[in-house]
Design a protein around this motif. Sequence first.
Motif, short mmCIF file in Angstrom:
data_model
loop_
_atom_site.label_atom_id
_atom_site.label_comp_id
_atom_site.label_asym_id
_atom_site.label_seq_id
_atom_site.Cartn_x
_atom_site.Cartn_y
_atom_site.Cartn_z
N ILE A 54 10.50 10.59 -7.21
CA ILE A 54 9.78 11.51 -8.01
C ILE A 54 10.46 11.45 -9.65
O ILE A 54 11.67 11.54 -9.70
CB ILE A 54 9.44 12.93 -7.91
CG1 ILE A 54 10.55 13.65 -7.51
CG2 ILE A 54 8.71 12.94 -6.46
CD1 ILE A 54 10.38 15.27 -7.28
N GLU A 55 9.65 11.58 -10.67
CA GLU A 55 10.12 11.82 -11.74
C GLU A 55 9.68 13.05 -12.62
O GLU A 55 8.41 13.54 -12.29
CB GLU A 55 9.74 10.60 -12.75
CG GLU A 55 10.28 9.34 -12.30
CD GLU A 55 9.75 8.23 -13.32
OE1 GLU A 55 8.89 8.56 -14.11
OE2 GLU A 55 10.01 7.08 -12.84
N SER A 57 9.64 15.51 -16.08
CA SER A 57 9.97 15.59 -17.41
C SER A 57 10.99 16.77 -17.91
O SER A 57 10.44 17.81 -17.39
CB SER A 57 8.68 15.75 -18.35
OG SER A 57 9.05 16.05 -19.63
N THR A 62 6.57 18.14 -16.27
CA THR A 62 5.64 17.55 -15.66
C THR A 62 6.05 16.59 -14.52
O THR A 62 7.23 15.89 -14.99
CB THR A 62 4.75 16.59 -16.57
OG1 THR A 62 4.23 17.55 -17.45
CG2 THR A 62 3.73 16.00 -15.89
N THR A 64 5.79 13.64 -11.61
CA THR A 64 4.99 12.65 -11.39
C THR A 64 5.59 11.92 -10.22
O THR A 64 6.71 11.72 -9.97
CB THR A 64 5.13 11.36 -12.59
OG1 THR A 64 4.63 12.15 -13.86
CG2 THR A 64 4.02 10.34 -12.32
N TYR A 65 4.68 11.11 -9.27
CA TYR A 65 4.99 10.91 -7.96
C TYR A 65 3.86 9.59 -7.69
O TYR A 65 2.76 9.87 -8.01
CB TYR A 65 5.27 11.71 -7.00
CG TYR A 65 4.05 12.53 -6.46
CD1 TYR A 65 3.23 12.23 -5.15
CD2 TYR A 65 3.54 13.58 -7.12
CE1 TYR A 65 2.12 12.61 -4.98
CE2 TYR A 65 2.25 14.26 -6.68
CZ TYR A 65 1.52 13.61 -5.59
OH TYR A 65 0.71 14.21 -5.11
N ARG A 66 4.16 8.87 -6.64
CA ARG A 66 3.43 8.01 -6.15
C ARG A 66 3.07 8.56 -4.62
O ARG A 66 4.02 8.83 -4.08
CB ARG A 66 3.84 6.61 -6.14
CG ARG A 66 3.93 6.05 -7.31
CD ARG A 66 4.29 4.41 -7.38
NE ARG A 66 4.24 4.08 -8.91
CZ ARG A 66 3.33 3.30 -9.39
NH1 ARG A 66 2.00 3.23 -8.74
NH2 ARG A 66 3.53 2.90 -10.64
N ILE A 72 -0.51 6.87 -8.50
CA ILE A 72 0.16 7.96 -9.25
C ILE A 72 -0.43 9.12 -9.48
O ILE A 72 -1.66 9.12 -10.14
CB ILE A 72 0.63 7.41 -10.88
CG1 ILE A 72 1.45 5.91 -10.23
CG2 ILE A 72 1.37 7.95 -11.61
CD1 ILE A 72 1.84 5.17 -11.89
N TRP A 73 0.44 10.29 -9.48
CA TRP A 73 -0.19 11.47 -9.53
C TRP A 73 1.00 12.44 -10.36
O TRP A 73 1.96 12.03 -10.52
CB TRP A 73 -0.09 12.48 -8.11
CG TRP A 73 -1.00 11.68 -7.34
CD1 TRP A 73 -1.01 10.83 -6.36
CD2 TRP A 73 -2.44 12.32 -7.06
NE1 TRP A 73 -2.08 10.45 -5.71
CE2 TRP A 73 -2.92 11.33 -6.03
CE3 TRP A 73 -3.29 12.97 -7.82
CZ2 TRP A 73 -4.28 11.49 -5.52
CZ3 TRP A 73 -4.55 13.23 -7.40
CH2 TRP A 73 -5.11 12.54 -6.19
N SER A 74 0.23 13.10 -11.31
CA SER A 74 1.04 13.96 -12.07
C SER A 74 0.68 15.33 -12.09
O SER A 74 -0.65 15.79 -12.11
CB SER A 74 0.79 13.67 -13.76
OG SER A 74 1.59 12.30 -13.85
N GLU A 76 1.30 19.26 -13.78
CA GLU A 76 1.82 20.24 -14.77
C GLU A 76 2.60 21.27 -13.93
O GLU A 76 2.43 21.74 -13.03
CB GLU A 76 0.65 20.52 -15.43
CG GLU A 76 -0.08 19.53 -16.37
CD GLU A 76 0.50 18.94 -17.26
OE1 GLU A 76 1.42 19.30 -18.02
OE2 GLU A 76 0.37 17.75 -17.26
#
Length: 86
Positions: A54-55, A57, A62, A64-66, A72-74, A76
């Motif tokens: 996962i990433e 910010s 925020t 983000t993952y797959r 890809i999903w983000s 907030e």
Amino acid sequence: MKLKYGLILFVTLSLTSCESWLQDIGIKDIQKFEGPCTIVLANGGGVVETERTIEVSIRTETLTYRDEDDKIWSLEKDEYESYSCP
């Protein structure tokens, strides 16, 4: 020739050791966490589990993952409560 390889090694090591410094000055905004990870969704929305990285910010938080289908999903910050990656 040895000087060239030494210079390449020095530059590579310098850049990798500067990661936190790059984050501090705002150039590097993304933190990566190796999976598997668990994401707790906000407002009782359940739990998302992913085996992948996962990433997050640093600036906006925020996430983000797959998913298992490689989509890809983000999320907030107000859409998730927490995440953990052992």
